[in-house]
Design a protein around this motif. Structure first.
Motif, PDB file in Angstrom:
ATOM      1  N   LYS A  82       3.057   3.461   8.484  1.00  0.00           N
ATOM      2  CA  LYS A  82       4.161   3.029   7.637  1.00  0.00           C
ATOM      3  C   LYS A  82       4.891   1.864   8.294  1.00  0.00           C
ATOM      4  CE  LYS A  82       8.502   4.591   5.660  1.00  0.00           C
ATOM      5  NZ  LYS A  82       9.435   5.694   5.495  1.00  0.00           N
ATOM      6  N   GLY A  83       5.269   0.879   7.474  1.00  0.00           N
ATOM      7  CA  GLY A  83       6.037  -0.258   7.969  1.00  0.00           C
ATOM      8  C   GLY A  83       5.513  -1.576   7.439  1.00  0.00           C
ATOM      9  N   THR A  84       6.134  -2.658   7.891  1.00  0.00           N
ATOM     10  CA  THR A  84       5.735  -4.013   7.515  1.00  0.00           C
ATOM     11  C   THR A  84       4.973  -4.620   8.681  1.00  0.00           C
ATOM     12  OG1 THR A  84       7.665  -4.251   6.093  1.00  0.00           O
ATOM     13  CG2 THR A  84       6.563  -6.276   6.781  1.00  0.00           C
ATOM     14  N   HIS A  85       3.794  -5.127   8.399  1.00  0.00           N
ATOM     15  CA  HIS A  85       2.903  -5.651   9.433  1.00  0.00           C
ATOM     16  C   HIS A  85       2.625  -7.125   9.172  1.00  0.00           C
ATOM     17  CE1 HIS A  85       1.995  -1.480  10.649  1.00  0.00           C
ATOM     18  NE2 HIS A  85       2.027  -1.229   9.340  1.00  0.00           N
ATOM     19  N   PHE A 130       0.862  -1.184   0.000  1.00  0.00           N
ATOM     20  CA  PHE A 130       0.000   0.000   0.000  1.00  0.00           C
ATOM     21  C   PHE A 130       0.898   1.234   0.000  1.00  0.00           C
ATOM     22  CE2 PHE A 130      -2.413  -3.397   1.874  1.00  0.00           C
ATOM     23  CZ  PHE A 130      -3.712  -3.206   1.436  1.00  0.00           C
ATOM     24  N   LYS A 131       0.613   2.218  -0.881  1.00  0.00           N
ATOM     25  CA  LYS A 131       1.408   3.461  -0.888  1.00  0.00           C
ATOM     26  C   LYS A 131       1.241   4.189   0.439  1.00  0.00           C
ATOM     27  CE  LYS A 131       1.989   4.235  -5.757  1.00  0.00           C
ATOM     28  NZ  LYS A 131       3.253   3.574  -5.860  1.00  0.00           N
ATOM     29  N   THR A 132       0.002   4.266   0.928  1.00  0.00           N
ATOM     30  CA  THR A 132      -0.284   4.834   2.247  1.00  0.00           C
ATOM     31  C   THR A 132      -1.254   3.893   2.949  1.00  0.00           C
ATOM     32  OG1 THR A 132      -2.187   6.122   1.471  1.00  0.00           O
ATOM     33  CG2 THR A 132      -0.026   7.218   1.402  1.00  0.00           C
ATOM     34  N   GLY A 133      -1.414   4.091   4.241  1.00  0.00           N
ATOM     35  CA  GLY A 133      -2.263   3.206   5.023  1.00  0.00           C
ATOM     36  C   GLY A 133      -3.725   3.253   4.662  1.00  0.00           C
ATOM     37  N   ASP A 134      -4.154   4.331   3.969  1.00  0.00           N
ATOM     38  CA  ASP A 134      -5.570   4.435   3.610  1.00  0.00           C
ATOM     39  C   ASP A 134      -5.817   4.338   2.106  1.00  0.00           C
ATOM     40  OD1 ASP A 134      -4.412   6.847   2.965  1.00  0.00           O
ATOM     41  OD2 ASP A 134      -5.892   8.083   3.996  1.00  0.00           O
ATOM     42  N   ALA A 135      -4.792   3.969   1.336  1.00  0.00           N
ATOM     43  CA  ALA A 135      -4.931   3.842  -0.120  1.00  0.00           C
ATOM     44  C   ALA A 135      -5.255   2.393  -0.489  1.00  0.00           C
ATOM     45  CB  ALA A 135      -3.631   4.264  -0.806  1.00  0.00           C
ATOM     46  N   ALA A 136      -5.812   2.215  -1.694  1.00  0.00           N
ATOM     47  CA  ALA A 136      -6.056   0.869  -2.214  1.00  0.00           C
ATOM     48  C   ALA A 136      -4.738   0.283  -2.718  1.00  0.00           C
ATOM     49  CB  ALA A 136      -7.078   0.910  -3.333  1.00  0.00           C
ATOM     50  N   THR A 140     -13.290 -22.675   8.695  1.00  0.00           N
ATOM     51  CA  THR A 140     -12.423 -21.516   8.515  1.00  0.00           C
ATOM     52  C   THR A 140     -11.023 -21.976   8.150  1.00  0.00           C
ATOM     53  OG1 THR A 140     -11.881 -21.451  10.871  1.00  0.00           O
ATOM     54  CG2 THR A 140     -13.700 -20.039  10.122  1.00  0.00           C
ATOM     55  N   LEU A 141     -10.283 -21.087   7.538  1.00  0.00           N
ATOM     56  CA  LEU A 141      -8.914 -21.346   7.132  1.00  0.00           C
ATOM     57  C   LEU A 141      -8.106 -20.109   7.478  1.00  0.00           C
ATOM     58  CD1 LEU A 141      -6.836 -23.041   5.457  1.00  0.00           C
ATOM     59  CD2 LEU A 141      -7.621 -21.742   3.478  1.00  0.00           C
ATOM     60  N   ARG A 142      -6.985 -20.287   8.169  1.00  0.00           N
ATOM     61  CA  ARG A 142      -6.141 -19.174   8.593  1.00  0.00           C
ATOM     62  C   ARG A 142      -4.884 -19.148   7.735  1.00  0.00           C
ATOM     63  NH1 ARG A 142      -7.028 -17.175  13.599  1.00  0.00           N
ATOM     64  NH2 ARG A 142      -4.819 -16.916  14.020  1.00  0.00           N
ATOM     65  N   VAL A 143      -4.528 -17.931   7.225  1.00  0.00           N
ATOM     66  CA  VAL A 143      -3.351 -17.764   6.399  1.00  0.00           C
ATOM     67  C   VAL A 143      -2.566 -16.563   6.905  1.00  0.00           C
ATOM     68  CG1 VAL A 143      -2.509 -17.302   4.062  1.00  0.00           C
ATOM     69  CG2 VAL A 143      -4.524 -18.715   4.379  1.00  0.00           C
ATOM     70  N   GLY A 144      -1.280 -16.750   7.147  1.00  0.00           N
ATOM     71  CA  GLY A 144      -0.411 -15.649   7.540  1.00  0.00           C
ATOM     72  C   GLY A 144       0.168 -14.960   6.309  1.00  0.00           C
ATOM     73  N   PHE A 145       0.277 -13.633   6.346  1.00  0.00           N
ATOM     74  CA  PHE A 145       0.872 -12.882   5.247  1.00  0.00           C
ATOM     75  C   PHE A 145       1.330 -11.523   5.784  1.00  0.00           C
ATOM     76  CE2 PHE A 145      -3.343 -11.259   5.413  1.00  0.00           C
ATOM     77  CZ  PHE A 145      -3.381 -10.045   4.763  1.00  0.00           C
ATOM     78  N   LYS A 146       1.924 -10.711   4.916  1.00  0.00           N
ATOM     79  CA  LYS A 146       2.450  -9.405   5.339  1.00  0.00           C
ATOM     80  C   LYS A 146       1.756  -8.284   4.565  1.00  0.00           C
ATOM     81  CE  LYS A 146       7.051 -10.992   6.650  1.00  0.00           C
ATOM     82  NZ  LYS A 146       6.792 -11.029   8.041  1.00  0.00           N
ATOM     83  N   ILE A 147       1.580  -7.175   5.259  1.00  0.00           N
ATOM     84  CA  ILE A 147       1.107  -5.933   4.632  1.00  0.00           C
ATOM     85  C   ILE A 147       2.234  -4.917   4.790  1.00  0.00           C
ATOM     86  CG2 ILE A 147      -0.481  -3.992   4.842  1.00  0.00           C
ATOM     87  CD1 ILE A 147      -2.690  -5.944   5.534  1.00  0.00           C
ATOM     88  N   VAL A 148       2.629  -4.297   3.664  1.00  0.00           N
ATOM     89  CA  VAL A 148       3.684  -3.295   3.675  1.00  0.00           C
ATOM     90  C   VAL A 148       3.058  -1.954   3.308  1.00  0.00           C
ATOM     91  CG1 VAL A 148       5.861  -2.562   2.648  1.00  0.00           C
ATOM     92  CG2 VAL A 148       5.396  -5.012   2.988  1.00  0.00           C
ATOM     93  N   VAL A 149       3.167  -0.978   4.234  1.00  0.00           N
ATOM     94  CA  VAL A 149       2.694   0.386   3.997  1.00  0.00           C
ATOM     95  C   VAL A 149       3.946   1.236   3.741  1.00  0.00           C
ATOM     96  CG1 VAL A 149       1.429   2.346   4.914  1.00  0.00           C
ATOM     97  CG2 VAL A 149       0.684   0.014   5.455  1.00  0.00           C
ATOM     98  N   GLU A 150       4.021   1.858   2.567  1.00  0.00           N
ATOM     99  CA  GLU A 150       5.235   2.554   2.166  1.00  0.00           C
ATOM    100  C   GLU A 150       5.380   3.943   2.779  1.00  0.00           C
ATOM    101  OE1 GLU A 150       5.113   2.284  -2.107  1.00  0.00           O
ATOM    102  OE2 GLU A 150       5.125   0.076  -2.016  1.00  0.00           O
ATOM    103  N   LYS A 151       4.270   4.691   2.933  1.00  0.00           N
ATOM    104  CA  LYS A 151       4.359   6.066   3.471  1.00  0.00           C
ATOM    105  C   LYS A 151       3.410   6.241   4.627  1.00  0.00           C
ATOM    106  CE  LYS A 151       5.432   8.132  -0.970  1.00  0.00           C
ATOM    107  NZ  LYS A 151       5.044   9.081  -1.968  1.00  0.00           N
TER     108      LYS A 151
END
Length: 174
Positions: free
Chosen positions: A142-145, A83-89, A163-174
């Motif tokens: 901003k950061g890797t979550h 994500f470019k920012t935390g509130d962007a698509a 249900t099925l649980r999957v771990g992944f990362k979200i990276v917010v650039e700004k």
């Protein structure tokens, strides 16, 4: 009772115990052979390229395929969303519910260290559809979550089957 009669009775009992043991061993071997042979039948097959020479055979096999029990799900999504920012698509985040799956799904996304409050709740994604241009319901800094996605496989009335649980990362650039 004489000692000869008692000895004969013990021999008869011992024979019965030995015969029962042999029968049990034979049954166990038969079950083992059955399970081993059954396991070979269930091995996954590779997809077949359909052409004019094999179209009838492939369609016959497809028609006669075993029913796939609801509750199984093939996850198609990137394991890192940007994500470019935390509130962007996001331009690279998507979740695909492939046609071969047996159920519609929806999912909730949580931060891995706090699953009490979701940061994204999806709509229902029908089989053969996908969700793109994903924006978070709650902006992140901003950061890797580290995140956890919880898929809910649902029936026709939108009741959760599993249900099925999957771990992944979200990276917010700004």
């Amino acid at each position: 009772m004489s000692s000869k009669a008692a000895g004969k009775k013990r021999k008869d009992n011992n024979k019965k115990i030995i015969i029962a043991g042999i029968v049990i061993i034979i049954i166990l071997l038969a079950v083992l052979v059955f399970l081993l042979l059954k396991g070979k039948e269930d091995e996954p097959k590779r997809n077949v390229v359909v052409n004019k020479d094999n179209v009838e055979k492939v369609t016959d096999e497809m028609i006669n395929q075993k029913y796939v029990e609801p509750g199984y799900y093939n996850v198609e999504m990137p394991m890192e969303w940007h994500f470019k920012t935390g509130d962007a698509a996001s331009e690279d985040a998507f979740v695909r519910n492939v046609e071969e799956n047996t159920n519609d799904v929806y999912f909730d996304v949580f931060l891995a260290d706090d699953e009490s409050e979701s940061i994204l709740e999806s709509p229902v994604i029908p089989r053969g559809s996908e969700m793109e241009n994903i924006a978070l319901d709650k902006p992140l800094k901003k950061g890797t979550h580290d995140c956890v996605m919880v898929y809910h496989l649902i029936d026709e009335e939108q009741n959760t089957l599993s249900t099925l649980r999957v771990g992944f990362k979200i990276v917010v650039e700004k």
